[in-house]
Each structure stands twice: as C-alpha cells, then as structure tokens.
Motif scaffolding. Structure first.
Motif, PDB file in Angstrom:
ATOM      1  N   ILE A   1      44.991  51.893  24.981  1.00  0.00           N
ATOM      2  CA  ILE A   1      45.733  50.992  25.772  1.00  0.00           C
ATOM      3  C   ILE A   1      45.444  51.040  27.205  1.00  0.00           C
ATOM      4  O   ILE A   1      45.191  50.001  27.912  1.00  0.00           O
ATOM      5  N   PRO A   2      45.035  52.248  27.727  1.00  0.00           N
ATOM      6  CA  PRO A   2      44.334  52.015  29.267  1.00  0.00           C
ATOM      7  C   PRO A   2      43.328  51.575  29.357  1.00  0.00           C
ATOM      8  O   PRO A   2      42.724  50.799  30.346  1.00  0.00           O
ATOM      9  N   ILE A   3      42.297  51.690  28.212  1.00  0.00           N
ATOM     10  CA  ILE A   3      41.104  50.989  28.218  1.00  0.00           C
ATOM     11  C   ILE A   3      41.258  49.642  28.355  1.00  0.00           C
ATOM     12  O   ILE A   3      40.608  48.745  29.187  1.00  0.00           O
ATOM     13  N   CYS A   4      42.237  48.999  27.451  1.00  0.00           N
ATOM     14  CA  CYS A   4      42.157  47.508  27.389  1.00  0.00           C
ATOM     15  C   CYS A   4      43.019  46.928  28.752  1.00  0.00           C
ATOM     16  O   CYS A   4      42.558  45.940  29.218  1.00  0.00           O
ATOM     17  N   LEU A   5      43.995  47.789  29.126  1.00  0.00           N
ATOM     18  CA  LEU A   5      44.437  47.355  30.602  1.00  0.00           C
ATOM     19  C   LEU A   5      43.437  47.495  31.650  1.00  0.00           C
ATOM     20  O   LEU A   5      43.510  46.340  32.569  1.00  0.00           O
ATOM     21  N   THR A   6      42.686  48.380  31.698  1.00  0.00           N
ATOM     22  CA  THR A   6      41.663  48.539  32.608  1.00  0.00           C
ATOM     23  C   THR A   6      40.333  47.286  32.652  1.00  0.00           C
ATOM     24  O   THR A   6      40.138  46.676  33.542  1.00  0.00           O
ATOM     25  N   VAL A   7      40.404  46.930  31.445  1.00  0.00           N
ATOM     26  CA  VAL A   7      39.285  45.846  31.254  1.00  0.00           C
ATOM     27  C   VAL A   7      39.992  44.533  31.824  1.00  0.00           C
ATOM     28  O   VAL A   7      39.381  43.612  32.539  1.00  0.00           O
ATOM     29  N   PHE A   8      41.363  44.402  31.261  1.00  0.00           N
ATOM     30  CA  PHE A   8      41.820  43.097  31.855  1.00  0.00           C
ATOM     31  C   PHE A   8      42.095  43.068  33.445  1.00  0.00           C
ATOM     32  O   PHE A   8      41.737  41.926  33.971  1.00  0.00           O
ATOM     33  N   TYR A   9      42.894  43.986  33.799  1.00  0.00           N
ATOM     34  CA  TYR A   9      42.866  43.855  35.137  1.00  0.00           C
ATOM     35  C   TYR A   9      41.895  44.039  36.065  1.00  0.00           C
ATOM     36  O   TYR A   9      41.789  43.431  37.022  1.00  0.00           O
ATOM     37  N   GLY A  10      40.740  44.770  35.554  1.00  0.00           N
ATOM     38  CA  GLY A  10      39.545  44.474  36.262  1.00  0.00           C
ATOM     39  C   GLY A  10      38.904  43.275  36.410  1.00  0.00           C
ATOM     40  O   GLY A  10      38.375  42.961  37.344  1.00  0.00           O
ATOM     41  N   SER A  11      38.989  42.628  35.147  1.00  0.00           N
ATOM     42  CA  SER A  11      38.515  41.397  35.148  1.00  0.00           C
ATOM     43  C   SER A  11      39.072  40.384  36.020  1.00  0.00           C
ATOM     44  O   SER A  11      38.635  39.592  36.902  1.00  0.00           O
ATOM     45  N   LEU A  12      40.530  40.573  36.088  1.00  0.00           N
ATOM     46  CA  LEU A  12      41.527  39.590  37.039  1.00  0.00           C
ATOM     47  C   LEU A  12      41.297  39.558  38.191  1.00  0.00           C
ATOM     48  O   LEU A  12      41.342  38.917  39.329  1.00  0.00           O
ATOM     49  N   ILE A  13      41.094  41.044  38.929  1.00  0.00           N
ATOM     50  CA  ILE A  13      40.821  41.387  40.100  1.00  0.00           C
ATOM     51  C   ILE A  13      39.407  41.664  40.955  1.00  0.00           C
ATOM     52  O   ILE A  13      39.505  40.960  41.980  1.00  0.00           O
ATOM     53  N   PHE A  14      38.692  42.026  40.199  1.00  0.00           N
ATOM     54  CA  PHE A  14      37.279  42.449  40.662  1.00  0.00           C
ATOM     55  C   PHE A  14      36.114  41.632  40.287  1.00  0.00           C
ATOM     56  O   PHE A  14      35.073  41.388  41.045  1.00  0.00           O
ATOM     57  N   SER A  15      36.377  40.629  39.301  1.00  0.00           N
ATOM     58  CA  SER A  15      35.294  39.997  38.714  1.00  0.00           C
ATOM     59  C   SER A  15      35.408  38.088  39.335  1.00  0.00           C
ATOM     60  O   SER A  15      36.475  37.686  38.447  1.00  0.00           O
ATOM     61  N   LYS A  16      34.924  37.751  40.206  1.00  0.00           N
ATOM     62  CA  LYS A  16      35.163  36.515  40.335  1.00  0.00           C
ATOM     63  C   LYS A  16      34.725  35.301  39.105  1.00  0.00           C
ATOM     64  O   LYS A  16      35.134  34.176  39.020  1.00  0.00           O
ATOM     65  N   TRP A  17      33.870  35.768  38.387  1.00  0.00           N
ATOM     66  CA  TRP A  17      33.334  35.100  37.238  1.00  0.00           C
ATOM     67  C   TRP A  17      34.586  35.210  36.143  1.00  0.00           C
ATOM     68  O   TRP A  17      34.295  34.060  35.160  1.00  0.00           O
ATOM     69  N   LEU A  18      34.616  36.291  36.036  1.00  0.00           N
ATOM     70  CA  LEU A  18      35.698  36.568  34.746  1.00  0.00           C
ATOM     71  C   LEU A  18      37.244  36.084  34.894  1.00  0.00           C
ATOM     72  O   LEU A  18      37.880  36.160  34.018  1.00  0.00           O
ATOM     73  N   ARG A  19      37.489  36.234  36.263  1.00  0.00           N
ATOM     74  CA  ARG A  19      38.783  35.806  36.519  1.00  0.00           C
ATOM     75  C   ARG A  19      39.403  34.572  35.988  1.00  0.00           C
ATOM     76  O   ARG A  19      40.740  34.604  35.432  1.00  0.00           O
ATOM     77  N   PRO A  20      38.788  33.492  35.977  1.00  0.00           N
ATOM     78  CA  PRO A  20      39.454  32.404  35.382  1.00  0.00           C
ATOM     79  C   PRO A  20      39.519  32.311  33.777  1.00  0.00           C
ATOM     80  O   PRO A  20      40.481  32.219  33.404  1.00  0.00           O
ATOM     81  N   LEU A  21      38.603  33.180  33.386  1.00  0.00           N
ATOM     82  CA  LEU A  21      38.944  33.484  31.753  1.00  0.00           C
ATOM     83  C   LEU A  21      40.012  34.375  31.486  1.00  0.00           C
ATOM     84  O   LEU A  21      40.935  34.192  30.645  1.00  0.00           O
ATOM     85  N   ALA A  22      40.421  35.167  32.595  1.00  0.00           N
ATOM     86  CA  ALA A  22      41.374  36.362  32.327  1.00  0.00           C
ATOM     87  C   ALA A  22      42.726  35.733  32.519  1.00  0.00           C
ATOM     88  O   ALA A  22      43.615  35.973  31.695  1.00  0.00           O
ATOM     89  N   VAL A  23      42.852  34.665  33.435  1.00  0.00           N
ATOM     90  CA  VAL A  23      44.021  34.121  33.867  1.00  0.00           C
ATOM     91  C   VAL A  23      44.257  33.033  32.681  1.00  0.00           C
ATOM     92  O   VAL A  23      45.500  33.048  32.192  1.00  0.00           O
TER      93      VAL A  23
END
Length: 397
Positions: free
Chosen positions: A93-115
């Motif tokens: 669970i913390p691994i999945c949350l870290t990957v999701f919010y990391g993509s959402l907050i820190f990666s401009k390339w992955l942010r649209p996909l996360a949204v």
C-alpha cells in the motif's frame, strides 16, 4: 518468558531537608505545598523522589523487553526470496501510494497520466462492485504468490468435492489480523484451489476502502477480489460464480491471540440471507493457525486500548488491532508475519433452498445448521492442525 525486575528505587537526599508544610496560611504568604508521602512511610518525600514513588508505583514490576533476535546471515536463498516477497506485500500500500503521488507531484511527464487514471477510477470504474473485479489468471498463478504461501507455509485441505455447476458462499474463519490463509486460498492459485475444485470460480470479498487506493486496487481486482457489499455478492452469484466472505470481519481481529479460536458469528446473518436468496450452498472453511502468525497486544474489555479500537471501528468501519511480528532482519520485532503454518480446511457444502424473501425463522435455522457444521469441522481436524491450541472453538459474539 521475559524477566521481571523492580524499577530502580529513588535515593533519598539526606543533605536537603524535606519540604515543609505550613501549619496554616498565616505561616506563609503563599499557598501551602502539600507533601506527598509514600504509602508505606510516614515521612514526606524529598525533592529527589522519583515519579514512581509519587504515583505509588514503587512496587510495580515492569517486564524487561526481550532482547532483539537477529536473523542469521547464512539463510538459504529460497527462504530469503520468500521473506522478500512477504515484505514487499506488507508494504504494498505505501509503495503504491508513493508511486502514484510521486508521479502526480514530481513528474511533469507522468502527471497527466496520473490525473487521467485518478479520474477514471474515481468516477467510472466500478468493476469491483458489478463484475467481481478483473480476474487475471496470470496474476493469480504468479510465482510471487507461490513464494508467499511457501513462507508460512499455507496449505489447503479439501474435505469434499464441490460440483462445478454449483455456486457457493464460502465462510472463512477466523479473521486473524489480515486473513492470509483466505487470501492465498481464494485469491491466488498458490495452494491449488482450481486443481482441488475444478470448475469452481470463487471471488474473495473485502472492504470497499481497499479499492480506493491507486494501483493497489488493480492488483486486488486482478486477483479476483471484489467488494463485500450486498450488491457485489448478489452480482457475482447471479453470474454463476462463488464468493468467499471472512465472516468475523474487523471485530474478530481484536480476539486474534495466538492459540485461541474465538469467533464473531452469533449475530452474523447477512451471508446466510444472501445464500438463501440466491440458492447458493454454504461451505464452512477454517484456517487453522491463522491467529498464530502475529502477536496481538493485550486489549481486554474496559481498557483504553479496547475502547479506542471499538470507537475507531464504529467511526471508520474497520478496526486497528495493535500487533507485532518480525522483520526482514529480526525474528521478534517488526510488522511482518511469523513463519508459522496455516492449514485451510474447506468443509462439505450445506445445501440451501432458494427463497426470495426468507423469514427470520428460516434464516436462523440455516444459521444454526452452519454453526453445527463449522463445529464439526473444528472437532474433526483440531487435534491434527491445532495441537498447541490454548482454547477450543468459542463464539464470543
């Protein structure tokens, strides 16, 4: 067993006079200081007296925490792999949350996909309610789960054949802390469920809250997990498939002490009503050793811990049992389960007559029959798979 020692007694300071107590307000312009006295002594305590003395706890015995037992370095490779798999799932669970919010907050390339992913699963995806998830055999048969089950190990024992053209409501007992036996048996093929019961497709059910965790929800649905809601149960059964419900739920996890077998079942009638309305056979299942894989901290009724856990359960729908296990590097401190065997015995089916609107008497009659079958299952296998039990099967609620 932990050694018990006396707390360090406070040392009386003979170089300083004890705190004086004015005889009346006239003796001092300030509010008088009342001297605290030890319950066994008449003389007042000095300023150097310990807090234990002041609270009259000098004679209380405080257990010494056991020494840390480290895992040896020369562990076989297959056991290291099993431990790594269990540790990975424990922190999934913390691994999945870290990957999701990391993509959402820190990666401009992955942010649209996360949204886009968040919008999709929040607003549109309800496979975990209407379709029994998105069951994928390659996920269920993954070597990951083979190593996971081998860690304890977890095995499944069949008592009777189940016709492939039937549909079943499996009732799993006890809940334990996390129901590892139920997960391996009904949500994976690590113990060979499909080989034991060919043609029977079963979905393990869990709380809706698990399906709101990004990525983790997709893993669960790939394993065939679905919501434990009434709508989900009836939807799966109408598809001709089967469901497994951990009957005791959150309440039962508060009784999951090693060696005990206390069940919450007396008032659990929902799964009985579903089985009757859908004409599904009931199958009692007992996970011998489920309560042994963690150590539950004391939480007797009346304690603050117990009251907090019951409040948390009534507020959020699930509880937080306080427990500990081992870790990757130690054998007695951590949040990973212990390597203790769990044997899941799948009992014989109980035929249920289909009734659209069963009466209370009809529900109670089937419920009684189910309890008797579960008791018989326990009595038949307890001396084989629960030799070190501290108590017999007991319905506590």
């Amino acid at each position: 067993m932990s050694k018990l020692i006396d707390p360090i007694a406070s040392v009386e300071d003979d170089t300083k006079s004890p705190v004086s107590v004015p005889s009346s307000p006239k003796d001092s312009p300030r509010t008088p200081i009342v001297a605290l006295k030890h319950k066994h002594e008449d003389k007042p305590l000095s300023r150097s007296s310990s807090l234990l003395d002041m609270l009259h706890l000098k004679d209380v015995h405080i257990p010494t925490p056991p020494a840390v037992k480290f895992a040896p370095l020369n562990v076989p490779r297959h056991r290291r792999l099993q431990t790594a798999v269990v540790a990975t799932w424990a922190f999934m669970i913390p691994i999945c949350l870290t990957v999701f919010y990391g993509s959402l907050i820190f990666s401009k390339w992955l942010r649209p996909l996360a949204v886009a992913y968040a919008i999709w699963f929040v607003l549109f995806d309800r496979a975990w309610v209407h379709r029994g998830g998105r069951r994928q055999e390659w996920i269920r048969r993954s070597a990951f789960w083979k190593n996971f089950a081998a860690y304890y190990p977890i095995t499944t024992v069949k008592e009777a054949d189940l016709p492939a053209d039937g549909k079943y409501v499996f009732g799993y007992h006890p809940h334990g802390i996390i129901s590892m036996g139920a997960a391996c048996t009904f949500a994976t093929e690590s113990t060979g469920f499909s080989e034991l019961f060919p043609g029977v497709v079963c979905h393990l059910l869990t709380l809706d809250a698990n399906f709101w965790i990004p990525f983790y929800r997709d893993i669960l649905m790939g394993m065939g997990l679905s919501s434990v809601s009434k709508r989900s149960c009836r939807s799966i059964l109408k598809m001709g498939r089967s469901i497994c419900i951990v009957i005791g739920g959150a309440s039962e996890s508060l009784y999951a002490y090693p060696g005990t077998n206390d069940l919450t079942l007396k008032k659990r009638l929902g799964f009985i009503k579903i089985a009757i309305r859908e004409g599904a056979s009931l199958v009692p299942v007992y996970g011998f050793g489920e309560n042994d894989i963690y150590e539950l901290l004391p939480n007797e009724k009346g304690t603050m811990t117990y009251r907090f856990q019951k409040w948390f359960q009534s507020t959020f729908g699930f509880t937080v049992p306080l427990f500990h296990g081992r870790s990757v590097f130690t054998y007695n401190y951590g949040l990973m389960p212990y390597r203790r065997p769990v044997t899941v015995v799948v009992g014989s089916p109980i035929a249920v007559k289909q009734i659209d609107k069963p009466t209370d008497e009809e529900v109670q009659a089937v419920h009684k029959e189910y309890i008797e079958a579960l008791q018989a299952l326990w009595d038949k296998y307890k001396d084989k798979y629960a030799k070190d039990r501290k108590s017999e099967l007991k319905l506590v609620d």
